[in-house]
Design an enzyme around this catalytic site. Structure first.
Site, PDB file in Angstrom:
ATOM      1  N   CYS A   1      34.245  45.868  34.886  1.00  0.00           N
ATOM      2  CA  CYS A   1      32.908  45.955  35.468  1.00  0.00           C
ATOM      3  C   CYS A   1      32.186  47.176  34.911  1.00  0.00           C
ATOM      4  O   CYS A   1      32.779  48.218  34.678  1.00  0.00           O
ATOM      5  CB  CYS A   1      32.970  46.000  36.996  1.00  0.00           C
ATOM      6  SG  CYS A   1      33.305  47.615  37.705  1.00  0.00           S
ATOM      7  N   GLU A   2      30.909  46.987  34.698  1.00  0.00           N
ATOM      8  CA  GLU A   2      30.152  48.082  34.083  1.00  0.00           C
ATOM      9  C   GLU A   2      29.785  49.164  35.092  1.00  0.00           C
ATOM     10  O   GLU A   2      29.276  50.207  34.715  1.00  0.00           O
ATOM     11  CB  GLU A   2      28.909  47.539  33.382  1.00  0.00           C
ATOM     12  CG  GLU A   2      27.841  46.971  34.293  1.00  0.00           C
ATOM     13  CD  GLU A   2      26.690  46.374  33.477  1.00  0.00           C
ATOM     14  OE1 GLU A   2      26.937  45.856  32.384  1.00  0.00           O
ATOM     15  OE2 GLU A   2      25.552  46.439  33.966  1.00  0.00           O
ATOM     16  N   HIS A   3      30.053  48.934  36.362  1.00  0.00           N
ATOM     17  CA  HIS A   3      29.747  49.954  37.364  1.00  0.00           C
ATOM     18  C   HIS A   3      30.882  50.955  37.553  1.00  0.00           C
ATOM     19  O   HIS A   3      30.636  52.117  37.836  1.00  0.00           O
ATOM     20  CB  HIS A   3      29.419  49.298  38.709  1.00  0.00           C
ATOM     21  CG  HIS A   3      28.238  48.371  38.632  1.00  0.00           C
ATOM     22  ND1 HIS A   3      28.166  47.186  39.318  1.00  0.00           N
ATOM     23  CD2 HIS A   3      27.096  48.457  37.912  1.00  0.00           C
ATOM     24  CE1 HIS A   3      27.024  46.587  39.038  1.00  0.00           C
ATOM     25  NE2 HIS A   3      26.361  47.328  38.185  1.00  0.00           N
ATOM     26  N   HIS A   4      32.116  50.481  37.442  1.00  0.00           N
ATOM     27  CA  HIS A   4      33.268  51.368  37.665  1.00  0.00           C
ATOM     28  C   HIS A   4      34.248  51.374  36.497  1.00  0.00           C
ATOM     29  O   HIS A   4      35.242  52.084  36.536  1.00  0.00           O
ATOM     30  CB  HIS A   4      34.026  50.933  38.926  1.00  0.00           C
ATOM     31  CG  HIS A   4      33.173  50.903  40.159  1.00  0.00           C
ATOM     32  ND1 HIS A   4      32.527  49.767  40.578  1.00  0.00           N
ATOM     33  CD2 HIS A   4      32.853  51.878  41.035  1.00  0.00           C
ATOM     34  CE1 HIS A   4      31.839  50.030  41.684  1.00  0.00           C
ATOM     35  NE2 HIS A   4      32.010  51.309  41.979  1.00  0.00           N
TER      36      HIS A   4
ATOM     37  N   GLN B   1      29.775  40.173  36.582  1.00  0.00           N
ATOM     38  CA  GLN B   1      30.230  38.785  36.496  1.00  0.00           C
ATOM     39  C   GLN B   1      29.082  37.800  36.288  1.00  0.00           C
ATOM     40  O   GLN B   1      29.216  36.807  35.581  1.00  0.00           O
ATOM     41  CB  GLN B   1      31.033  38.430  37.754  1.00  0.00           C
ATOM     42  CG  GLN B   1      31.744  37.087  37.624  1.00  0.00           C
ATOM     43  CD  GLN B   1      32.605  36.786  38.820  1.00  0.00           C
ATOM     44  OE1 GLN B   1      33.350  37.630  39.274  1.00  0.00           O
ATOM     45  NE2 GLN B   1      32.495  35.569  39.342  1.00  0.00           N
TER      46      GLN B   1
ATOM     47  N   HIS C   1      37.549  41.566  41.558  1.00  0.00           N
ATOM     48  CA  HIS C   1      37.073  42.850  41.049  1.00  0.00           C
ATOM     49  C   HIS C   1      37.921  43.981  41.618  1.00  0.00           C
ATOM     50  O   HIS C   1      37.932  44.206  42.821  1.00  0.00           O
ATOM     51  CB  HIS C   1      35.607  43.052  41.443  1.00  0.00           C
ATOM     52  CG  HIS C   1      34.682  42.048  40.814  1.00  0.00           C
ATOM     53  ND1 HIS C   1      33.573  42.405  40.090  1.00  0.00           N
ATOM     54  CD2 HIS C   1      34.732  40.697  40.771  1.00  0.00           C
ATOM     55  CE1 HIS C   1      32.967  41.308  39.636  1.00  0.00           C
ATOM     56  NE2 HIS C   1      33.656  40.268  40.055  1.00  0.00           N
TER      57      HIS C   1
ATOM     58  N   CYS D   1      37.459  47.013  41.483  1.00  0.00           N
ATOM     59  CA  CYS D   1      36.661  48.054  42.131  1.00  0.00           C
ATOM     60  C   CYS D   1      36.411  47.709  43.600  1.00  0.00           C
ATOM     61  O   CYS D   1      36.077  48.572  44.404  1.00  0.00           O
ATOM     62  CB  CYS D   1      35.341  48.279  41.392  1.00  0.00           C
ATOM     63  SG  CYS D   1      34.283  46.834  41.283  1.00  0.00           S
TER      64      CYS D   1
END
Ligand SMILES: [Zn+2]
Length: 219
Positions: free
Chosen positions: A99-102, A140, A168, A170
């Site tokens: 994931c590009e956030h975590h 996603q 996920h 995260c």
């Protein structure tokens, strides 16, 4: 015949990052040492001494999707249908993404369906297509939409359906701590969007008989 122009936007992901100057391996390893210290450990203790080098090598594998352009790849590998005009479904393609956030792993399965017009693509090519998009930092919804858009662009089928089920890490290992939760996203194009019957045929084929309420993912 190929209208690549109107697809520039979706290709921006790799095109945009290509402009950034890549750090050296030493710089990347130094960044990992910083994170080890941030975690509270000593990067110079024996067990961690080779870790920055290992992590940087692992990144080369996890994020190898940036160096490939899936559109170009598919354009080289599609075949003529030979008159086949039924829905093609490939289900349970396993993927591993981040994931590009975590930068935490997203692990799951992708199901792809399309109704060919006059081009088909082999199973291994579809799996490869998934892999290229998955081996980038993702959300996603975007992963799902990018795969659908690429197939739509290159094969020009009557329609494309992509459903992604992902867990996920995260979400499961931090924050809200919700183990066992699976996120489902979908992208329906052409006949799969416009005809409930065709969409239902696909959802049944992937074992989501009662998923008639699935709607397009965002993006
Ligand atoms: Zn995340």
């Amino acid at each position: 015949m190929d209208k690549t122009v109107n697809n520039k936007r979706s290709r921006g992901h790799s095109a945009g990052t290509a402009k950034l100057e890549r750090p050296t391996r030493a710089e990347a390893e130094a960044a990992v040492r910083t994170l080890l210290r941030w975690a509270g450990d000593d990067p110079d203790r024996e067990g961690l001494r080779a870790t920055p080098a290992r992590v940087v090598r692992a990144y080369e594998e996890w994020f190898s999707g940036y160096k490939d352009e899936p559109q170009d790849y598919l354009k080289r590998t599609f075949e003529e249908t030979g008159g086949y005009d039924e829905v093609v479904v490939l289900r349970d393609i396993r993927f591993e993404s981040h994931c590009e956030h975590h930068m935490a792993p997203i692990i799951g399965r992708i199901h792809i369906g399309y109704l060919p017009r006059n081009r088909v693509v082999g199973i291994s090519k579809l799996a490869r297509l998934v892999e290229v998009y998955a081996r980038r930092l993702q959300i996603q919804e975007k992963l799902t939409a990018e795969i659908a858009a690429c197939l739509d662009e290159v094969l020009k089928p009557h329609g494309v359906a992509v459903v992604t089920e992902g867990t996920h890490q995260c979400m499961t290992t931090r924050g809200v701590h919700k183990p066992g939760v699976t996120m489902v996203t979908s992208r329906m194009l052409g006949v799969f969007r416009d005809h409930a019957e065709t969409r239902q045929e696909f959802l049944s084929a992937i074992g989501m008989r009662h998923a008639g309420s699935i709607v397009n993912g965002s993006g």
